[in-house]
Design a protein around this motif. Structure first.
Motif, PDB file in Angstrom:
ATOM      1  N   LYS A   5      14.812  37.236  54.395  1.00 18.22           N
ATOM      2  CA  LYS A   5      15.069  37.157  52.949  1.00 18.22           C
ATOM      3  C   LYS A   5      16.443  37.732  52.606  1.00 18.22           C
ATOM      4  N   TYR A   6      16.776  38.864  53.239  1.00 19.58           N
ATOM      5  CA  TYR A   6      18.099  39.463  53.024  1.00 19.58           C
ATOM      6  C   TYR A   6      19.205  38.527  53.511  1.00 19.58           C
ATOM      7  N   TRP A   8      19.154  35.269  53.873  1.00 16.15           N
ATOM      8  CA  TRP A   8      19.225  34.105  52.979  1.00 16.15           C
ATOM      9  C   TRP A   8      19.926  34.466  51.674  1.00 16.15           C
ATOM     10  N   TYR A   9      19.523  35.605  51.102  1.00 16.54           N
ATOM     11  CA  TYR A   9      20.084  36.029  49.818  1.00 16.54           C
ATOM     12  C   TYR A   9      21.591  36.263  49.929  1.00 16.54           C
ATOM     13  N   TYR A  10      22.014  37.031  50.942  1.00 19.56           N
ATOM     14  CA  TYR A  10      23.429  37.386  51.027  1.00 19.56           C
ATOM     15  C   TYR A  10      24.293  36.250  51.577  1.00 19.56           C
ATOM     16  N   TRP A  13      24.773  34.501  48.382  1.00 18.23           N
ATOM     17  CA  TRP A  13      25.649  35.385  47.601  1.00 18.23           C
ATOM     18  C   TRP A  13      27.105  35.160  47.990  1.00 18.23           C
ATOM     19  N   PHE A  64      20.740  44.255  45.724  1.00 17.55           N
ATOM     20  CA  PHE A  64      19.755  43.202  45.977  1.00 17.55           C
ATOM     21  C   PHE A  64      19.091  42.882  44.640  1.00 17.55           C
ATOM     22  N   HIS A  66      17.299  41.201  41.350  1.00 14.46           N
ATOM     23  CA  HIS A  66      16.200  40.346  40.921  1.00 14.46           C
ATOM     24  C   HIS A  66      16.517  39.928  39.488  1.00 14.46           C
ATOM     25  N   SER A  85      12.887  32.241  46.097  1.00 11.12           N
ATOM     26  CA  SER A  85      13.505  32.741  47.330  1.00 11.12           C
ATOM     27  C   SER A  85      14.768  33.543  47.050  1.00 11.12           C
ATOM     28  N   LEU A  86      15.355  33.333  45.863  1.00  6.72           N
ATOM     29  CA  LEU A  86      16.579  34.042  45.479  1.00  6.72           C
ATOM     30  C   LEU A  86      16.302  35.138  44.454  1.00  6.72           C
ATOM     31  N   ASN A  87      15.027  35.567  44.381  1.00  3.50           N
ATOM     32  CA  ASN A  87      14.607  36.697  43.537  1.00  3.50           C
ATOM     33  C   ASN A  87      14.616  36.391  42.043  1.00  3.50           C
TER      34      ASN A  87
END
Length: 410
Positions: A5-6, A8-10, A13, A64, A66, A85-87
């Motif tokens: 998840k981290y 994917w998010y970053y 980002w 991180f 939300h 998935s992207l909070n």
């Protein structure tokens, strides 16, 4: 799972951050030192420009994040899965056909749990979005989340509310500028959830938010906007502290302010389009020098420009969504199209220097096309001032504005 998840998010980002720095000519960030470290944060921002506001804020800090966004965008199952998935979390309003207090209980609990893990939550407490640079009445959702988080069983005992201002020089323009200001944090500790504390915290957040973005008096907005932004340059960064200070100095001169708007309205009815600055002879020369590159930019990028232009013109009903959707479609479209161009050049030449040129040229020529179109619009509007009746009225309007501007100091 959390590692994936981290990642994917970053990854997203990073891609979005690069894209935003290509879309805007300059992104200035002020007040990063006001973002507390290793503590739960609620970012509360003004909301003038749909979801590009959230993208700019989250790529200007490394937390991180939300996000709370209106529930309507979660209607499609694929979109819902991607957004989750992207909070991103849905927040419900009365117009969504549900009881917002009941529907949001689960979402508020998710916010409390995220804050308990020292993550951050971003929301737009004004409860509305439009491109007018004025103060708005805050909804109580942000205070309910802040006070609920510090009273949540097993949650955090302290949370910082950081006001964020997003200040656009041009809300819809490509290669314009934006100034993001992080204000001083408001520390919220465990306390009773009652009307008195709700109102007190709402007032503190309202005051903090009014300091970080251009927050003109709503009742005198049209006149103040005419004074400060009738000639706004899309490449000029907006400094909210200066504008707000000068605006406050005009609170007792509302008759003058309204007269300025009346003059501007008369010019608009005659055909002038604002914001407007007459083009100089040097500007005309630059416009004609840009023609070759502008034509190259149009021809090379037409496979992306045409569908994006069609979609924005025919499908977008609210102007506040124009920049967000232009950016989203352009980020995907240009990435794919420019990658294809670079691949074709490599297949035919196998020379890296040509691939680099072939990658840079579409972007450079696209920026030139945008610069030409901006100058062409100014050129066309300036030609209108050749009208013997319009020129004196415009000159009188500018003279009045300059007298008012010069009479207030910072």
């Amino acid at each position: 799972m959390i590692v994936i998840k981290y990642l994917w998010y970053y990854t997203m980002w990073t891609l979005v951050r690069i894209g935003l720095h290509l879309y805007f000519s300059k992104i200035k960030v002020t007040g990063r030192h006001n973002i507390p470290k290793n503590t739960p944060i609620i970012f509360g921002s003004n909301h003038e420009n749909a979801f590009i506001d959230a993208l700019l804020i989250t790529t200007s800090n490394t937390r991180f994040d939300h996000y709370l966004v209106r529930a309507g965008v979660f209607g499609n199952p694929i979109a819902k899965a991607l957004l989750n998935s992207l909070n991103l979390m849905p927040v419900y309003r009365a117009q969504d056909g549900v009881n917002p207090l009941e529907a949001n209980k689960q979402i508020f609990r998710a916010c409390f749990e995220a804050l308990a893990k020292k993550y951050s939550v971003m929301l737009f407490p004004e409860g509305e979005h439009n491109m007018r640079r004025h103060r708005r009445v805050l909804k109580k959702g942000i205070t309910r989340i802040a006070l609920g988080a510090v009273n949540f069983e097993g949650g955090t005992k302290e949370v910082s509310v950081v006001p964020v201002g997003v200040n656009y020089s041009d809300h819809t323009g490509f290669r314009s500028t934006v100034h993001i200001v992080f204000g001083e944090p408001i520390v919220v500790k465990e306390q009773e959830e009652n009307a008195k504390n709700y109102n007190k915290l709402t007032s503190e957040i309202t005051e903090g938010l009014s300091l970080v973005h251009v927050s003109l008096d709503r009742n005198a907005y049209l006149g103040l906007d005419a004074i400060f932004f009738h000639d706004q340059d899309s490449h000029q960064l907006i400094e909210p502290e200066k504008i707000n200070h000068k605006s406050a100095a005009l609170e007792n001169r509302l008759d003058e302010v309204n007269e300025v708007y009346d003059e501007k309205k008369e010019l608009e009815e005659a055909g002038l389009s604002f914001p407007f600055r007459p083009i100089s002879n040097g500007g005309k020369l630059k416009m004609f020098l840009l023609v070759p590159l502008a034509l190259i930019g149009l021809l090379i990028n037409l496979p992306v420009l045409l569908p994006v232009h069609w979609f924005v013109k025919t499908k977008i009903k609210e102007v506040e969504f124009v920049a967000s959707l232009k950016f989203g479609f352009a980020l995907l479209g240009f990435c794919v199209w420019w990658w294809l161009l670079a691949s074709w050049i490599w297949d035919y030449s196998s020379r890296w220097e040509l691939v680099i040129i072939g990658t840079l040229l579409p972007f450079i020529s696209l920026v030139s096309l945008n610069g030409f179109l901006r100058k062409w619009k100014r050129f066309q509007t300036t030609r209108m001032l050749s009208n013997e009746n319009l020129q004196p009225k415009y000159d009188a309007f500018v003279e009045r504005v300059n007298l008012i501007r010069n009479s207030i100091s910072f």
